[in-house]
Design a protein around this motif. Structure first.
Motif, PDB file in Angstrom:
ATOM      1  N   THR A   1      34.298  36.546  34.536  1.00 41.12           N
ATOM      2  CA  THR A   1      33.859  38.280  33.820  1.00 41.12           C
ATOM      3  C   THR A   1      33.848  39.114  34.989  1.00 41.12           C
ATOM      4  O   THR A   1      34.422  40.615  34.815  1.00 41.12           O
ATOM      5  CB  THR A   1      33.139  38.303  32.570  1.00 41.12           C
ATOM      6  OG1 THR A   1      33.297  36.906  32.007  1.00 41.12           O
ATOM      7  CG2 THR A   1      33.306  39.255  31.791  1.00 41.12           C
ATOM      8  N   PHE A   2      33.247  39.041  36.142  1.00 42.71           N
ATOM      9  CA  PHE A   2      32.179  39.695  36.513  1.00 42.71           C
ATOM     10  C   PHE A   2      33.728  40.195  37.967  1.00 42.71           C
ATOM     11  O   PHE A   2      33.807  41.068  37.958  1.00 42.71           O
ATOM     12  CB  PHE A   2      30.899  39.455  37.398  1.00 42.71           C
ATOM     13  CG  PHE A   2      30.935  40.360  38.557  1.00 42.71           C
ATOM     14  CD1 PHE A   2      29.479  41.537  37.926  1.00 42.71           C
ATOM     15  CD2 PHE A   2      31.510  40.946  40.001  1.00 42.71           C
ATOM     16  CE1 PHE A   2      29.127  42.516  38.883  1.00 42.71           C
ATOM     17  CE2 PHE A   2      30.734  41.388  40.577  1.00 42.71           C
ATOM     18  CZ  PHE A   2      29.592  43.121  40.492  1.00 42.71           C
ATOM     19  N   ALA A   3      34.228  38.953  38.417  1.00 42.19           N
ATOM     20  CA  ALA A   3      35.340  39.063  39.029  1.00 42.19           C
ATOM     21  C   ALA A   3      36.504  39.918  38.571  1.00 42.19           C
ATOM     22  O   ALA A   3      37.095  41.307  38.865  1.00 42.19           O
ATOM     23  CB  ALA A   3      36.366  37.918  39.476  1.00 42.19           C
ATOM     24  N   VAL A   4      36.977  39.640  37.429  1.00 41.91           N
ATOM     25  CA  VAL A   4      38.147  40.292  36.600  1.00 41.91           C
ATOM     26  C   VAL A   4      37.336  41.710  36.331  1.00 41.91           C
ATOM     27  O   VAL A   4      38.618  43.277  36.193  1.00 41.91           O
ATOM     28  CB  VAL A   4      38.259  40.231  34.773  1.00 41.91           C
ATOM     29  CG1 VAL A   4      39.114  40.965  34.160  1.00 41.91           C
ATOM     30  CG2 VAL A   4      38.119  38.971  34.805  1.00 41.91           C
ATOM     31  N   ILE A   5      36.426  42.977  35.944  1.00 40.16           N
ATOM     32  CA  ILE A   5      36.085  43.825  35.548  1.00 40.16           C
ATOM     33  C   ILE A   5      36.309  44.195  37.601  1.00 40.16           C
ATOM     34  O   ILE A   5      36.499  45.708  37.384  1.00 40.16           O
ATOM     35  CB  ILE A   5      34.611  43.570  35.567  1.00 40.16           C
ATOM     36  CG1 ILE A   5      34.473  43.420  34.797  1.00 40.16           C
ATOM     37  CG2 ILE A   5      33.762  45.354  36.064  1.00 40.16           C
ATOM     38  CD1 ILE A   5      32.433  43.460  33.820  1.00 40.16           C
ATOM     39  N   ALA A   6      35.312  44.046  38.539  1.00 40.90           N
ATOM     40  CA  ALA A   6      35.973  43.907  39.648  1.00 40.90           C
ATOM     41  C   ALA A   6      36.874  44.613  40.245  1.00 40.90           C
ATOM     42  O   ALA A   6      37.178  45.353  41.153  1.00 40.90           O
ATOM     43  CB  ALA A   6      34.987  42.884  40.619  1.00 40.90           C
ATOM     44  N   ILE A   7      37.640  43.505  40.087  1.00 44.00           N
ATOM     45  CA  ILE A   7      39.240  43.465  40.391  1.00 44.00           C
ATOM     46  C   ILE A   7      40.330  44.596  39.197  1.00 44.00           C
ATOM     47  O   ILE A   7      40.503  45.604  40.325  1.00 44.00           O
ATOM     48  CB  ILE A   7      40.265  42.561  40.177  1.00 44.00           C
ATOM     49  CG1 ILE A   7      39.810  41.477  41.313  1.00 44.00           C
ATOM     50  CG2 ILE A   7      41.375  42.359  40.410  1.00 44.00           C
ATOM     51  CD1 ILE A   7      40.067  40.007  40.604  1.00 44.00           C
ATOM     52  N   ILE A   8      39.545  44.255  38.567  1.00 42.78           N
ATOM     53  CA  ILE A   8      40.172  46.191  37.569  1.00 42.78           C
ATOM     54  C   ILE A   8      40.153  46.775  37.643  1.00 42.78           C
ATOM     55  O   ILE A   8      40.973  47.874  38.532  1.00 42.78           O
ATOM     56  CB  ILE A   8      40.055  45.743  35.936  1.00 42.78           C
ATOM     57  CG1 ILE A   8      40.970  44.269  35.682  1.00 42.78           C
ATOM     58  CG2 ILE A   8      40.849  46.873  34.694  1.00 42.78           C
ATOM     59  CD1 ILE A   8      41.259  44.277  34.244  1.00 42.78           C
ATOM     60  N   ALA A   9      38.867  47.031  38.107  1.00 47.94           N
ATOM     61  CA  ALA A   9      38.350  48.643  38.387  1.00 47.94           C
ATOM     62  C   ALA A   9      38.513  48.739  39.753  1.00 47.94           C
ATOM     63  O   ALA A   9      39.005  49.958  40.274  1.00 47.94           O
ATOM     64  CB  ALA A   9      37.330  49.257  38.936  1.00 47.94           C
ATOM     65  N   ALA A  10      38.604  47.339  41.104  1.00 42.22           N
ATOM     66  CA  ALA A  10      38.991  48.183  42.601  1.00 42.22           C
ATOM     67  C   ALA A  10      40.185  48.508  42.918  1.00 42.22           C
ATOM     68  O   ALA A  10      40.123  49.611  43.482  1.00 42.22           O
ATOM     69  CB  ALA A  10      38.057  47.173  43.420  1.00 42.22           C
ATOM     70  N   LEU A  11      41.205  47.607  41.812  1.00 47.95           N
ATOM     71  CA  LEU A  11      42.540  47.983  42.406  1.00 47.95           C
ATOM     72  C   LEU A  11      42.730  48.618  41.675  1.00 47.95           C
ATOM     73  O   LEU A  11      43.784  50.145  42.628  1.00 47.95           O
ATOM     74  CB  LEU A  11      43.527  46.960  42.045  1.00 47.95           C
ATOM     75  CG  LEU A  11      43.277  45.487  42.404  1.00 47.95           C
ATOM     76  CD1 LEU A  11      44.315  44.289  41.973  1.00 47.95           C
ATOM     77  CD2 LEU A  11      43.505  45.523  43.734  1.00 47.95           C
ATOM     78  N   SER A  12      42.504  49.403  40.762  1.00 52.32           N
ATOM     79  CA  SER A  12      43.408  50.397  40.069  1.00 52.32           C
ATOM     80  C   SER A  12      42.620  51.898  40.430  1.00 52.32           C
ATOM     81  O   SER A  12      42.729  52.713  40.636  1.00 52.32           O
ATOM     82  CB  SER A  12      42.982  50.679  38.868  1.00 52.32           C
ATOM     83  OG  SER A  12      41.621  50.325  38.085  1.00 52.32           O
ATOM     84  N   PHE A  13      41.393  52.355  41.291  1.00 46.99           N
ATOM     85  CA  PHE A  13      40.292  53.788  41.353  1.00 46.99           C
ATOM     86  C   PHE A  13      39.798  53.574  43.367  1.00 46.99           C
ATOM     87  O   PHE A  13      40.346  54.562  43.297  1.00 46.99           O
ATOM     88  CB  PHE A  13      39.471  53.483  40.988  1.00 46.99           C
ATOM     89  CG  PHE A  13      39.299  53.891  38.521  1.00 46.99           C
ATOM     90  CD1 PHE A  13      39.558  54.643  38.617  1.00 46.99           C
ATOM     91  CD2 PHE A  13      38.712  52.547  38.523  1.00 46.99           C
ATOM     92  CE1 PHE A  13      39.958  55.154  37.513  1.00 46.99           C
ATOM     93  CE2 PHE A  13      39.426  53.053  37.563  1.00 46.99           C
ATOM     94  CZ  PHE A  13      39.913  54.219  36.588  1.00 46.99           C
ATOM     95  N   PHE A  14      40.258  52.258  44.074  1.00 52.19           N
ATOM     96  CA  PHE A  14      40.333  52.591  44.791  1.00 52.19           C
ATOM     97  C   PHE A  14      40.474  53.811  45.404  1.00 52.19           C
ATOM     98  O   PHE A  14      39.677  54.365  46.213  1.00 52.19           O
ATOM     99  CB  PHE A  14      40.279  50.820  45.620  1.00 52.19           C
ATOM    100  CG  PHE A  14      39.240  51.200  47.692  1.00 52.19           C
ATOM    101  CD1 PHE A  14      38.332  51.113  47.546  1.00 52.19           C
ATOM    102  CD2 PHE A  14      40.591  51.220  48.683  1.00 52.19           C
ATOM    103  CE1 PHE A  14      37.968  50.755  49.215  1.00 52.19           C
ATOM    104  CE2 PHE A  14      40.243  51.968  49.821  1.00 52.19           C
ATOM    105  CZ  PHE A  14      39.153  51.356  49.625  1.00 52.19           C
TER     106      PHE A  14
END
Lengths: 183, 573
Positions: free
Chosen positions: B545-558
């Motif tokens: 779950t942590f990975a899903v959150i990190a990927i969605i936030a990092a990819l879209s907002f970085f």
């Protein structure tokens, strides 16, 4: 239609509970609090000179100064400067504050000035400065008021607030009120 | 310095311990079990239901829950909008503050309705006491709405097949009376005795020690500030919010207010475990959230304690850290910690000015709201996390080649589509809003009706930091947070209306989505756990779950973070 009426009635009843009974109950309890919940004040010879928690402007040279304020200590319009850390105009302003401070306190080394004395507070009404911020002004005050420096220093030290946790602070208004009584 | 940090860590640990107890209590409240406060609240609630003609025992399906939720919000919106629009001529206005413009009233009403409390006005001069009290009412009920929605999802997660998911009004009223009200009363009383005013008198005029004339704003603040934190609303009574010395008088009250905003979001997660009798599941969820929180909070506290490198170069002593926009009584560690707590949990009250935070802290504050699922606001935090659980179940199911199941219910195309839509909506709203505003600012467009002057006029800082101001405003709106890089000139039709729309969409769609998923799942056949079931209460699934959150936030907002705070960080070095 029936639902609308029951929603309106529900709204009215919750309004009475949360927006009338709750605040009035707290208001009632506040009557037992210092100054009946109107904010604690500090008086000199029976005259109110300020609110204990609210910083006020001190720019006369015979008083201890507080922090810079983005709203000039307007207690009816609190705000910070909201300047970003890399803003060139802002950094120039801080530099100017440091230079001015050194002109008025020629005995100081730059590295003795704590950052709270040259940066604006969050509310613009910070009542406190750091102990270091008060101690570096002692020599100036003693000279202005023709007082013994050790006496002024002892006064500042007696006004340093320490708690079990949290930073040490000096309330500038309380310090200045005590200073006025120092002979 | 050291004791300042100690106070931070102490209050964090204390909150976790108390949250477990409160979570147990909240679960009991929603299950309808006996509690200590029954003798006080049973008669009050009975009276409210009787007069309103609502039967609290009537079971509702998820669509009925939604209908009730949305219609009562509509009633509150109109009530609040019209009071704000005419507050100047209504009673309880000792300071003679003017009525709001329609666009500001629109923004303010929505913003308090959706538990965001983005404030485009200043408390001292922008609202009457009547409006303050009405806004306080919304602080109660909007938090209650979030908790009621969470309670419905808890009910839907039970191991059975049903359409009957409890009664919305029952969950809503009980959340308000049995959780929010007693906790707020306790906090308000502590505040009153610590120096926060609770009076209906207007401004006081005084002559200061050195002889200046000053007016001092006061008001019925203590009651307001208590629910502002307990309900994770965050709207300040005074303009400077919890940096104001009357709103947050001491380091101790700061600890109390910090505790007050964290306690319910923490407790709701434990409540889930007690409610479903699945303690392990809620512990894993809490663990994932806490790890995420620490990743955000540690760099922030460090960068605030280290101070501003540009001021360091001027040669003064930064022993007390970065002090611009901060108060001496809190210090940099407490201010840094608070800034992440308030953005992770959708409170949005500030005890320091985020606009003046160090670049890394700014990036972390933004990231907290972009993720928007660590702890989260009253009730809605767990709703946001629920979406990520559904996505994680789906992805892990595909990875191991098993049918994705969560708590004995099959996750199928429809649920995943809804979850994916909700997950994408958040970046979509933030990035398109920021893109629009940046386009105008970059071209310095003359804004006509929308803004008095050219678009760059709404920025308080140049360059990357100016971009961050706009990004922050939409992020805060979309996360229903309410804090701001307050230098932004936001009281004008452009910002009032665009953020108002973002607020509405980002409150109700992320409530509708999880409610729909939970409702659909509840109606499906219950499949008992077998050897082939993907376990969701394990640390492996937590990491997933942590990975899903990190990927969605990092990819879209970085990319956006790189243009704003990260670029500023490198220019300051």
């Amino acid at each position: 239609m029936k639902t609308i009426f029951s929603l309106l009635k529900l709204t009215l009843l919750t309004l009475i509970l949360f927006a009338v009974i709750y605040p009035l109950a707290i208001y009632g309890i506040a009557q037992l609090a210092p100054n009946q919940g109107k904010g604690e004040t500090i008086s000199v010879n029976g005259k109110v000179v300020g609110y204990q928690k609210i910083g006020q402007k001190f720019d006369k040279s015979n008083y201890f100064w507080g922090r810079p304020s983005a709203v000039d200590y307007n207690a009816a319009g609190s705000a910070g400067s909201n300047k970003g850390p890399s803003n060139a105009d802002y950094l120039a302003l801080v530099q100017k504050r440091i230079d001015t401070f050194l002109v008025v306190h020629p005995y100081l080394k730059k590295s003795e000035i704590p950052s709270d004395m040259v940066t604006a507070s969050g509310s613009g009404l910070d009542p406190n400065i750091s102990p270091q911020g008060a101690l570096i002004q002692v020599k100036r005050i003693a000279k202005e008021r023709k007082l013994d420096e050790t006496k002024v220093k002892a006064l500042v030290e007696s006004k340093i607030n320490t708690a079990v946790v949290g930073p040490e602070t000096v309330n500038v208004l309380e310090l200045n009120v005590a200073l006025d009584q120092l002979r | 310095m050291n004791t300042e940090l100690l106070g931070v860590i102490g209050i964090f640990i204390l909150t976790i311990i108390l949250a477990i107890l409160l979570g147990k209590y909240i679960a009991k409240v929603y299950l309808g079990d006996k509690t200590l406060l029954d003798p006080i609240f049973n008669p009050i609630e009975k009276f409210i239901f009787k007069i309103s003609g609502i039967n609290p025992a009537e079971e509702m399906n998820w669509k009925q829950h939604l209908k009730a939720l949305l219609s009562i919000n509509m009633v509150w919106f109109f009530l609040c909008f019209f009071v704000l629009l005419f507050q100047g001529s209504l009673p309880l206005n000792p300071d003679n503050n003017p009525s709001m413009t329609p666009d500001l009233a629109f923004n303010t009403a929505i913003s308090f309705l959706v538990n965001c409390n983005l404030q485009h006005y200043s408390g001292e001069s922008g609202v009457s006491y009547l409006s303050q009290i009405l806004l306080m009412f919304l602080q109660f009920v909007s938090a209650g709405i979030g908790m009621a929605a969470a309670a419905m999802i808890f009910t839907a997660m039970k191991e059975r097949t049903t359409e009957q998911l409890g009664n919305f009004y029952n969950y809503f009223i009980k959340s308000c009376t049995r959780v929010l009200l007693p906790l707020s009363a306790v906090v308000a009383i502590i505040l009153v005795f610590s120096g926060t005013p609770m009076t209906f008198e207007g401004k006081d005029a005084i002559t200061t020690l050195q002889g200046d004339h000053v007016e001092v704003s006061r008001g019925p603040a203590a009651a307001f500030i208590a629910i502002k934190h307990i309900g994770t609303n965050g709207g300040g009574f005074f303009g400077a919010n919890s940096a104001h010395p009357l709103e947050n008088p001491t380091y101790f009250t700061n600890q109390v207010e910090l505790w007050a905003q964290m306690i319910i979001p923490f407790a709701m997660i434990f409540a889930l475990g007690f409610f479903l009798n699945k303690r392990k599941l809620s512990n894993i969820i809490f663990g994932v959230m806490t790890v995420g929180f620490l990743f955000l909070v540690v760099p922030t506290v460090i960068s605030e304690i280290n101070g501003n490198p540009a001021i360091e170069k001027m040669g003064i002593a930064q022993t007390t850290g970065a002090m611009e926009g901060k108060e001496v009584r809190f210090g940099p560690a407490m201010s840094g910690f608070w800034s992440i707590a308030t953005t992770v949990i959708s409170t949005g009250s500030v005890n320091s000015m985020h606009d003046s935070s160090m670049p890394i802290s700014g990036a972390m504050q933004l990231l907290s709201m972009m993720v928007n699922a660590y702890y989260g606001g009253c009730g809605v935090g767990i709703l946001n996390y629920y979406i990520f659980i559904i996505l994680a179940v789906f992805i892990s199911g595909l990875m191991v080649g098993r049918t994705p199941e969560f708590l004995g219910k099959k996750i199928e195309a429809r649920e995943v589509k809804i979850a994916a839509f909700i997950a994408i909506l958040h970046p979509l709203l933030i990035l398109s809003g920021t893109a629009l505003a940046s386009y105008f600012a970059a071209h310095d467009t003359a804004m006509g009706y929308w803004f008095n002057g050219n678009a760059t006029g709404w920025l308080n800082n140049p360059g990357n930091h100016g971009f961050s101001e706009m990004l922050y405003e939409y992020t805060s709106s979309a996360a229903n947070n309410g804090s701001g890089f307050e230098g932004l000139g936001d009281n004008n039709p452009f910002w009032n209306i665009t953020t108002g729309i973002v607020l509405l969409l980002s409150r109700f769609i992320p409530i509708i989505g999880p409610l729909a998923i939970a409702g659909l799942l509840a109606g499906k056949k219950y499949i008992p756990e077998s050897a082939g079931t993907l376990k969701t209460d394990t640390s492996i699934f937590g990491i997933m779950t942590f990975a899903v959150i990190a990927i969605i936030a990092a990819l879209s907002f970085f990319p956006a973070l790189a243009l704003g705070p990260l670029a500023e960080y490198f220019t300051l070095k």
